[in-house]
Write an enzyme that holds these catalytic residues in place. Structure first.
Site, mmCIF file in Angstrom:
data_model
loop_
_atom_site.group_PDB
_atom_site.id
_atom_site.type_symbol
_atom_site.label_atom_id
_atom_site.label_comp_id
_atom_site.label_asym_id
_atom_site.label_seq_id
_atom_site.Cartn_x
_atom_site.Cartn_y
_atom_site.Cartn_z
ATOM 1 N N TYR A 56 0.839 -1.185 0.041
ATOM 2 C CA TYR A 56 0.045 0.009 0.030
ATOM 3 C C TYR A 56 0.777 1.386 -0.047
ATOM 4 O O TYR A 56 1.688 1.193 0.590
ATOM 5 C CB TYR A 56 -0.900 -0.044 1.185
ATOM 6 C CG TYR A 56 -2.348 -0.205 0.905
ATOM 7 C CD1 TYR A 56 -2.964 0.389 0.102
ATOM 8 C CD2 TYR A 56 -2.935 -1.564 1.693
ATOM 9 C CE1 TYR A 56 -4.379 -0.004 -0.294
ATOM 10 C CE2 TYR A 56 -4.238 -1.801 1.332
ATOM 11 C CZ TYR A 56 -4.960 -0.940 0.363
ATOM 12 O OH TYR A 56 -6.287 -1.490 0.047
ATOM 13 N N GLU A 58 -0.811 4.869 -0.242
ATOM 14 C CA GLU A 58 -1.407 6.055 -0.499
ATOM 15 C C GLU A 58 -0.306 7.286 -0.524
ATOM 16 O O GLU A 58 0.305 7.435 0.519
ATOM 17 C CB GLU A 58 -2.392 6.365 0.631
ATOM 18 C CG GLU A 58 -3.868 5.743 0.229
ATOM 19 C CD GLU A 58 -3.901 4.467 0.873
ATOM 20 O OE1 GLU A 58 -2.899 3.550 0.956
ATOM 21 O OE2 GLU A 58 -5.122 3.857 0.965
ATOM 22 N N ASP A 202 -7.948 13.197 -24.641
ATOM 23 C CA ASP A 202 -7.964 11.682 -23.983
ATOM 24 C C ASP A 202 -7.237 10.936 -25.381
ATOM 25 O O ASP A 202 -7.903 10.826 -26.307
ATOM 26 C CB ASP A 202 -9.352 11.300 -24.146
ATOM 27 C CG ASP A 202 -9.340 9.725 -23.503
ATOM 28 O OD1 ASP A 202 -8.479 9.211 -23.710
ATOM 29 O OD2 ASP A 202 -10.419 9.614 -22.909
ATOM 30 N N THR A 228 -4.952 5.792 -21.228
ATOM 31 C CA THR A 228 -4.919 4.617 -20.640
ATOM 32 C C THR A 228 -3.397 4.137 -21.397
ATOM 33 O O THR A 228 -2.926 4.800 -21.942
ATOM 34 C CB THR A 228 -5.975 3.569 -21.221
ATOM 35 O OG1 THR A 228 -6.129 3.682 -22.760
ATOM 36 C CG2 THR A 228 -7.283 3.741 -20.550
ATOM 37 N N LYS A 231 -3.120 0.386 -24.621
ATOM 38 C CA LYS A 231 -3.868 0.119 -26.024
ATOM 39 C C LYS A 231 -2.500 -0.051 -26.898
ATOM 40 O O LYS A 231 -1.659 -0.707 -26.819
ATOM 41 C CB LYS A 231 -4.706 1.236 -26.174
ATOM 42 C CG LYS A 231 -5.901 1.213 -25.471
ATOM 43 C CD LYS A 231 -7.126 2.085 -25.862
ATOM 44 C CE LYS A 231 -8.265 1.899 -25.060
ATOM 45 N NZ LYS A 231 -8.410 2.516 -23.992
ATOM 46 N N ARG A 237 -2.864 -2.758 -18.036
ATOM 47 C CA ARG A 237 -3.992 -1.972 -17.718
ATOM 48 C C ARG A 237 -4.035 -0.974 -16.652
ATOM 49 O O ARG A 237 -4.172 -1.149 -15.617
ATOM 50 C CB ARG A 237 -5.099 -3.042 -17.492
ATOM 51 C CG ARG A 237 -5.450 -4.077 -18.673
ATOM 52 C CD ARG A 237 -6.834 -4.617 -18.438
ATOM 53 N NE ARG A 237 -7.617 -3.927 -18.898
ATOM 54 C CZ ARG A 237 -8.159 -4.000 -20.395
ATOM 55 N NH1 ARG A 237 -7.761 -4.823 -20.997
ATOM 56 N NH2 ARG A 237 -9.027 -3.343 -20.856
HETATM 57 N N1 DSN Z 1 -13.032 0.145 -23.982
HETATM 58 C C1 DSN Z 1 -12.063 0.881 -24.743
HETATM 59 C C2 DSN Z 1 -12.261 0.878 -26.199
HETATM 60 O O1 DSN Z 1 -12.455 -0.327 -26.586
HETATM 61 O O2 DSN Z 1 -12.101 1.712 -26.931
HETATM 62 C C3 DSN Z 1 -12.531 2.442 -24.340
HETATM 63 O O3 DSN Z 1 -12.590 2.710 -22.946
#
Ligand code: DSN
Length: 422
Positions: A56, A58, A202, A228, A231, A237
């Site tokens: 942990y 924080e 984003d 994120t 991707k 993730r």
């Molecule tokens: N779930 C993601 C996507 O597939 O684009 C976006 O959050």
């Protein structure tokens, strides 16, 4: 076989180990074309599966609420520094659990309940968290959605400007989940400056392309950047929020203690590895190959009569309106999955059908590029897609199974990180 191997898990919990092994095999055998997915490296898997999950922490480096941070602090600081250097930003927060909490933290930093935000409508390619009425972003704030033009499938900046002038949003979001074209950050910035809104980019889908120089960067245009990490960036993730120094404090406070508790340190370490990998010259080649593959696939699909939203792609993603093929998105996606081609059904702009049974499919090239496929294989991929849809319309399951076998045969020649043939 999963790499790293899972002998302890197999001994302790053979049922779960079996499921994970089967998933590794599935990921190996399928042409994975969900544009938001990828294959992380074995190094990322190792960091993510490490003892850091036990801790942990924080707070932020040097200011924690638990003892024993002698090594967590340097790990998080290293990750932050790598993010700052890779993207060229003043500030990075690497603690958001994923993209939706990252965007929620942005709202917490800049909006009060009822304040107005302007984002791309979900049905036009935006994200749930950019103001969809079914998300907290649309329920607690006052969302206004912009569209894409019906004739071009591209953002209409006259509309964005008009909406911004009329609605005076405090926050404007650009980016989304089904945008096949380059995002014009300077155009959004000009509008945000004019109305005094905070511009948030984003970049979840295109972060790896930006890091690899295959898409323009929002740095210098957006005040805040959320992404994120799993991707095109090819990490675990997780998510990051990056910003100018001006907004650093407000964003950090919004993430912790505003929204989250302890950061997921094993994920932070996995992000550090991914950022290190993305800073290598080979990642630039990867990012450009992702785009080259998408362009080649788009051309091959167009040749076969597929109707691509906006007429093609500039990035990793292709959105197809299947109306001209006489099949809705959902049965097509399911048939393609049976044929070993994994993608998702998706609404297209101005879709006359319902979101859970829409007209389109969405696909992309990040994962297959990680496997090593190039432009050379894209006509074959388009042919398999076309043949599968033809077979689905005729209920020809034998033809669909035959394609799955061909896909498996092709992929057996392309190694998968995280998997080794037994
Ligand atoms: N779930 C993601 C996507 O597939 O684009 C976006 O959050």
């Amino acid at each position: 076989m999963h790499v790293p191997p899972l002998p302890h898990l197999a001994a302790t919990d053979p049922e779960l180990a079996g499921l994970i092994e089967a998933e590794a095999q599935r990921q190996h055998d399928k042409l994975r074309m969900i544009p938001s997915e990828n294959y992380v490296s074995t190094a990322v898997l190792e960091a993510t599966g490490s003892v850091l999950t036990n801790k942990y922490s924080e707070g932020y480096a040097g200011k924690r609420y638990y003892e024993g941070q002698q090594l967590i602090d340097p790990i998080e600081t290293l990750t932050v520094e790598r993010a700052r250097s890779l993207f060229g930003v003043d500030h990075a927060n690497v603690q958001p659990y994923s993209g939706s909490p990252a965007n929620l933290a942005v709202y917490l930093a800049f909006l009060n309940p009822g304040d107005t935000l302007l984002g791309m409508a979900l049905a036009m390619g935006g994200h749930l968290t950019h103001g969809s009425p079914v998300s907290v972003s649309g329920r607690w704030f006052r969302p206004v959605g912009y569209s894409v033009r019906k004739d071009t499938g591209r953002v209409d900046f006259d509309e964005v400007r008009e909406l911004a002038r009329a609605e005076r949003p405090k926050v404007i979001f650009c980016g989304g989940t089904a945008i096949p074209r380059t995002i014009d950050f300077p155009a959004f910035a000009e509008i945000a400056r004019e109305v005094g809104a905070v511009l948030v980019a984003d970049i979840a889908h295109i972060a790896g392309l930006i890091a690899g120089g295959a898409h323009p960067s929002p740095v210098g245009y957006a005040d805040v950047i959320t992404t994120t990490t799993h991707k095109t960036l090819r990490g675990p993730r997780g998510a990051m929020i990056m910003s100018t120094e001006e907004h650093a404090k407000a964003l950090d406070k919004a993430v912790f203690p505003g929204l989250q508790g302890g950061p997921h340190n094993h994920t932070t370490a996995g992000i550090a590895v991914a950022l290190h990998e993305a800073a290598q010259p080979a990642f630039r080649d990867y990012a450009h190959q992702v785009v080259a593959n998408a362009r080649a696939l788009a051309a091959a699909l167009t040749e076969r009569g597929f109707d691509l939203v906006s007429g093609g792609t500039d990035n990793h993603l292709i959105l197809i309106d299947l109306a001209s093929k006489g099949i809705p998105g959902k049965p097509a996606a399911k048939a393609l999955d049976r044929a070993g081609i994994e993608l998702n059904f998706n609404a297209v702009p101005y879709d006359p059908r319902r979101p859970f049974d829409p007209s389109g499919i969405r696909l992309g090239t990040p994962a297959l590029t990680t496997r090593g496929l190039t432009e050379e294989q894209m006509p074959q991929v388009a042919a398999w897609m076309d043949d599968t849809i033809t077979a689905a319309l005729k209920d020809d399951e034998a033809a669909i199974s035959a394609i799955a076998g061909e896909v498996r045969d092709l992929l057996s020649g392309y190694p998968m990180p995280g998997f080794a043939a037994a």
